[in-house]
Scaffold this motif. Structure first.
Motif, PDB file in Angstrom:
ATOM      1  N   SER A  53      54.630  30.299 -19.395  1.00 30.01           N
ATOM      2  CA  SER A  53      55.489  30.911 -20.419  1.00 30.01           C
ATOM      3  C   SER A  53      54.794  32.097 -21.068  1.00 30.01           C
ATOM      4  O   SER A  53      55.421  33.132 -21.325  1.00 30.01           O
ATOM      5  CB  SER A  53      55.887  29.879 -21.483  1.00 30.01           C
ATOM      6  OG  SER A  53      56.711  28.886 -20.915  1.00 30.01           O
ATOM      7  N   LYS A  54      53.499  31.973 -21.326  1.00 32.10           N
ATOM      8  CA  LYS A  54      52.745  33.088 -21.912  1.00 32.10           C
ATOM      9  C   LYS A  54      52.785  34.311 -20.993  1.00 32.10           C
ATOM     10  O   LYS A  54      52.960  35.444 -21.452  1.00 32.10           O
ATOM     11  CB  LYS A  54      51.289  32.690 -22.174  1.00 32.10           C
ATOM     12  CG  LYS A  54      51.117  31.756 -23.353  1.00 32.10           C
ATOM     13  CD  LYS A  54      49.649  31.452 -23.580  1.00 32.10           C
ATOM     14  CE  LYS A  54      49.491  30.474 -24.719  1.00 32.10           C
ATOM     15  NZ  LYS A  54      48.535  30.874 -25.710  1.00 32.10           N
ATOM     16  N   GLU A  55      52.628  34.079 -19.696  1.00 33.62           N
ATOM     17  CA  GLU A  55      52.650  35.188 -18.736  1.00 33.62           C
ATOM     18  C   GLU A  55      54.024  35.855 -18.681  1.00 33.62           C
ATOM     19  O   GLU A  55      54.116  37.090 -18.654  1.00 33.62           O
ATOM     20  CB  GLU A  55      52.229  34.693 -17.350  1.00 33.62           C
ATOM     21  CG  GLU A  55      50.749  34.326 -17.291  1.00 33.62           C
ATOM     22  CD  GLU A  55      50.346  33.552 -16.041  1.00 33.62           C
ATOM     23  OE1 GLU A  55      51.193  33.376 -15.129  1.00 33.62           O
ATOM     24  OE2 GLU A  55      49.185  33.105 -15.984  1.00 33.62           O
ATOM     25  N   ILE A  56      55.078  35.052 -18.691  1.00 37.19           N
ATOM     26  CA  ILE A  56      56.434  35.610 -18.683  1.00 37.19           C
ATOM     27  C   ILE A  56      56.679  36.395 -19.972  1.00 37.19           C
ATOM     28  O   ILE A  56      57.271  37.484 -19.952  1.00 37.19           O
ATOM     29  CB  ILE A  56      57.489  34.499 -18.492  1.00 37.19           C
ATOM     30  CG1 ILE A  56      57.347  33.843 -17.108  1.00 37.19           C
ATOM     31  CG2 ILE A  56      58.904  35.032 -18.703  1.00 37.19           C
ATOM     32  CD1 ILE A  56      57.563  34.785 -15.931  1.00 37.19           C
ATOM     33  N   LEU A  57      56.218  35.868 -21.098  1.00 30.45           N
ATOM     34  CA  LEU A  57      56.402  36.562 -22.371  1.00 30.45           C
ATOM     35  C   LEU A  57      55.677  37.915 -22.384  1.00 30.45           C
ATOM     36  O   LEU A  57      56.190  38.885 -22.949  1.00 30.45           O
ATOM     37  CB  LEU A  57      55.950  35.681 -23.536  1.00 30.45           C
ATOM     38  CG  LEU A  57      56.854  34.470 -23.810  1.00 30.45           C
ATOM     39  CD1 LEU A  57      56.203  33.535 -24.820  1.00 30.45           C
ATOM     40  CD2 LEU A  57      58.240  34.895 -24.254  1.00 30.45           C
ATOM     41  N   MET A  58      54.518  37.987 -21.738  1.00 24.36           N
ATOM     42  CA  MET A  58      53.814  39.282 -21.645  1.00 24.36           C
ATOM     43  C   MET A  58      54.605  40.276 -20.806  1.00 24.36           C
ATOM     44  O   MET A  58      54.686  41.465 -21.142  1.00 24.36           O
ATOM     45  CB  MET A  58      52.409  39.100 -21.084  1.00 24.36           C
ATOM     46  CG  MET A  58      51.443  38.575 -22.132  1.00 24.36           C
ATOM     47  SD  MET A  58      49.727  38.638 -21.605  1.00 24.36           S
ATOM     48  CE  MET A  58      49.431  40.393 -21.611  1.00 24.36           C
ATOM     49  N   ILE A  59      55.217  39.798 -19.736  1.00 29.77           N
ATOM     50  CA  ILE A  59      56.058  40.666 -18.904  1.00 29.77           C
ATOM     51  C   ILE A  59      57.252  41.149 -19.737  1.00 29.77           C
ATOM     52  O   ILE A  59      57.611  42.329 -19.706  1.00 29.77           O
ATOM     53  CB  ILE A  59      56.533  39.917 -17.636  1.00 29.77           C
ATOM     54  CG1 ILE A  59      55.339  39.648 -16.708  1.00 29.77           C
ATOM     55  CG2 ILE A  59      57.636  40.700 -16.911  1.00 29.77           C
ATOM     56  CD1 ILE A  59      55.627  38.684 -15.573  1.00 29.77           C
ATOM     57  N   ILE A  60      57.845  40.241 -20.497  1.00 30.02           N
ATOM     58  CA  ILE A  60      58.975  40.594 -21.360  1.00 30.02           C
ATOM     59  C   ILE A  60      58.545  41.647 -22.378  1.00 30.02           C
ATOM     60  O   ILE A  60      59.270  42.625 -22.610  1.00 30.02           O
ATOM     61  CB  ILE A  60      59.534  39.333 -22.048  1.00 30.02           C
ATOM     62  CG1 ILE A  60      60.248  38.455 -21.022  1.00 30.02           C
ATOM     63  CG2 ILE A  60      60.458  39.703 -23.211  1.00 30.02           C
ATOM     64  CD1 ILE A  60      60.596  37.062 -21.515  1.00 30.02           C
ATOM     65  N   GLN A  61      57.374  41.478 -22.971  1.00 29.84           N
ATOM     66  CA  GLN A  61      56.900  42.464 -23.947  1.00 29.84           C
ATOM     67  C   GLN A  61      56.753  43.843 -23.308  1.00 29.84           C
ATOM     68  O   GLN A  61      57.116  44.858 -23.917  1.00 29.84           O
ATOM     69  CB  GLN A  61      55.582  42.008 -24.567  1.00 29.84           C
ATOM     70  CG  GLN A  61      55.769  40.858 -25.545  1.00 29.84           C
ATOM     71  CD  GLN A  61      54.477  40.497 -26.243  1.00 29.84           C
ATOM     72  OE1 GLN A  61      53.554  39.990 -25.626  1.00 29.84           O
ATOM     73  NE2 GLN A  61      54.428  40.781 -27.537  1.00 29.84           N
ATOM     74  N   ASP A  62      56.261  43.891 -22.093  1.00 32.69           N
ATOM     75  CA  ASP A  62      56.159  45.158 -21.374  1.00 32.69           C
ATOM     76  C   ASP A  62      57.533  45.777 -21.186  1.00 32.69           C
ATOM     77  O   ASP A  62      57.728  46.978 -21.413  1.00 32.69           O
ATOM     78  CB  ASP A  62      55.489  44.927 -20.011  1.00 32.69           C
ATOM     79  CG  ASP A  62      55.511  46.173 -19.161  1.00 32.69           C
ATOM     80  OD1 ASP A  62      54.661  47.057 -19.369  1.00 32.69           O
ATOM     81  OD2 ASP A  62      56.416  46.281 -18.285  1.00 32.69           O
ATOM     82  N   ARG A  63      58.502  44.966 -20.782  1.00 33.05           N
ATOM     83  CA  ARG A  63      59.854  45.461 -20.544  1.00 33.05           C
ATOM     84  C   ARG A  63      60.505  45.929 -21.851  1.00 33.05           C
ATOM     85  O   ARG A  63      61.280  46.880 -21.858  1.00 33.05           O
ATOM     86  CB  ARG A  63      60.732  44.396 -19.869  1.00 33.05           C
ATOM     87  CG  ARG A  63      60.194  43.863 -18.542  1.00 33.05           C
ATOM     88  CD  ARG A  63      60.244  44.825 -17.340  1.00 33.05           C
ATOM     89  NE  ARG A  63      59.468  46.036 -17.523  1.00 33.05           N
ATOM     90  CZ  ARG A  63      59.775  47.250 -17.055  1.00 33.05           C
ATOM     91  NH1 ARG A  63      60.864  47.448 -16.376  1.00 33.05           N
ATOM     92  NH2 ARG A  63      59.002  48.283 -17.260  1.00 33.05           N
ATOM     93  N   LEU A  64      60.173  45.256 -22.958  1.00 27.93           N
ATOM     94  CA  LEU A  64      60.713  45.682 -24.250  1.00 27.93           C
ATOM     95  C   LEU A  64      60.153  47.039 -24.671  1.00 27.93           C
ATOM     96  O   LEU A  64      60.857  47.836 -25.285  1.00 27.93           O
ATOM     97  CB  LEU A  64      60.463  44.621 -25.322  1.00 27.93           C
ATOM     98  CG  LEU A  64      61.319  43.362 -25.195  1.00 27.93           C
ATOM     99  CD1 LEU A  64      60.917  42.329 -26.240  1.00 27.93           C
ATOM    100  CD2 LEU A  64      62.808  43.680 -25.285  1.00 27.93           C
TER     101      LEU A  64
END
Length: 191
Positions: A53-64
């Motif tokens: 989940s932490k890794e996915i959230l980092m990807i999401i932050q990049d996309r944001l």
């Protein structure tokens, strides 16, 4: 680089490309809310949750950050005189949206079927997810209003829509992982 420029002291700010607009402009409100969402997601990522989940959230932050950059760009200056895009970064893609959908589907396989709305809460980490979900919905509403005035990449708006769904399911998954009580909303009957 100085943090303060004093150029906004009279209530205006510059978009990517140099155009100055009032700080209360819907474009500023849109990307500012995406930035706020990104900060809330950082708060979730800082919790004691699983590594995936932490890794996915980092990807999401990049996309944001990509969405924020898109929203912060004056559409009239999005293309340079050379014909190249001012933003030299990957756009939000169908694959980005598909990643969120896959994550939602994966998390849902471990969760009990939802038969009612659930009350936000049960654990601080879960509450952070619900707050981020609400901020995401606000970002989506603002971006949608901006899109009506000055259309931008449709996938960016789709991503925000899917992200709020992801954050809701993540809240449910973390409730399950943390063994937090998930309280259903059962409307009271009129007397």
């Amino acid at each position: 680089m100085k943090i303060y420029t004093k150029t906004g002291d009279k209530g205006t700010t510059a978009l990517f490309g140099g155009t100055r607009v009032p700080k209360h402009h819907i474009r500023i409100d849109s990307y500012g809310t995406v930035d706020e969402l990104n900060s809330h997601i950082g708060l979730i990522r800082d919790q004691n949750i699983d590594q995936h989940s932490k890794e996915i959230l980092m990807i999401i932050q990049d996309r944001l950050f990509t969405i924020g950059s898109t929203l912060a760009t004056d559409p009239n200056k999005a293309t340079l005189k050379s014909g190249k895009a001012r933003l030299n970064i990957p756009k939000i893609s169908a694959a980005d949206i598909h990643r969120l959908e896959n994550e939602i589907d994966l998390m849902n396989t471990t969760l009990p079927e939802m038969t009612h709305f659930v009350l936000p809460g049960g654990h601080q980490t879960v509450s952070f997810c619900h707050i981020a979900r609400c901020v995401c919905r606000r970002a989506e509403r603002l971006a949608s209003a901006l899109n009506d005035l000055e259309p931008f990449q449709p996938e960016a708006l789709m991503y925000l829509n899917r992200l709020s769904d992801y954050l809701f399911v993540l809240a449910r998954k973390l409730s399950h992982d943390l063994q937090a009580e998930e309280i259903q909303w059962i409307p009271q009957k009129e007397s």
